[in-house]
Design an enzyme around this catalytic site. Sequence first.
Site, short mmCIF file in Angstrom:
data_model
loop_
_atom_site.label_atom_id
_atom_site.label_comp_id
_atom_site.label_asym_id
_atom_site.label_seq_id
_atom_site.Cartn_x
_atom_site.Cartn_y
_atom_site.Cartn_z
N LYS A 222 10.70 -5.04 -3.40
CA LYS A 222 10.53 -5.03 -4.99
C LYS A 222 11.52 -4.05 -5.09
CE LYS A 222 6.41 -6.45 -7.25
NZ LYS A 222 5.29 -6.66 -8.40
N ARG A 256 -1.14 -4.95 -2.41
CA ARG A 256 -0.55 -6.50 -2.39
C ARG A 256 0.51 -6.32 -1.70
NH1 ARG A 256 2.86 -9.43 -4.66
NH2 ARG A 256 1.73 -11.97 -4.91
#
Length: 279
Positions: A222, A256
């Site tokens: 991210k 995740r």
Amino acid sequence: MPDHLQFGRFRLSLERPLVMGIVNVTPDSFSDGGAHFTPQAAVAHAYSLIEDGADILDIGGESTRPGAAAVPAADELQRVLPVIEALRDCGVPLSVDTCKPEVMRGVLRSGADMINDIRGFDSELSVQAVVASDCALCLMHMQGEPRTMQQHPSYDDVVREVHDYLSAGARRLQEAGVSADRIVLDPGFGFGKSVAHNYTLLRELTAVMGSDFPCLVGVSRKSMIGAVTGRPAGQRLGGSVAAALAAAARGAHILRVHDVADTVSALQVWAAVEQGVRA
């Protein structure tokens, strides 16, 4: 805190962090640019993640990156149902990343074991779609919605506000009839948070989550990683693994990730340091 998670057809122990491999069946994912958009490519990628050590697969048919456009439910189902059906007997639980009640019902009929909802089951229709099943439910915090969430994220106290939202959401699910061992909470890194908000939440993860429900953390590749390392999405492996270990050290139960093999290896070494190894 339950010692296991009821995960549809599976009962998962929470004695160690579980690794959730990401399968994006989208043409516009920020991390892989649609590399696994066809069902055949998505299924092949899923099996490679299982071989790398994934405990869970998370399948998504709609991009939730900042600025992403919404996808009609029919299109989302057309993308994910063939993948779920092909993976139904793959040996690991299948999570589906969706916020649409009609998609939730469709994927549960096809064999999904978890619904991962970025909107936190905030509608009665979403709760009705899942309450009678035995699937796990991941309730995530998001400020705003994907198209605009990163424009002006603002909090008086991000730790308290995310904690209170997640706690209230878990109570709402329990009041609707969902057992505690089906509920997972996700602080929603990157979903309506600045870089500073994200790192505050990660540093204070124990306080954010409390001790009643398992925690899922998704920080892989991210922009919060890029903001620190200066690297584009495809070159954020080291930073992503470091963030995953920081989350595990603070009690995260599910990680995740895109890079399953490297995350699994890092967790194995971390566990050996923390717990020792047999001589």
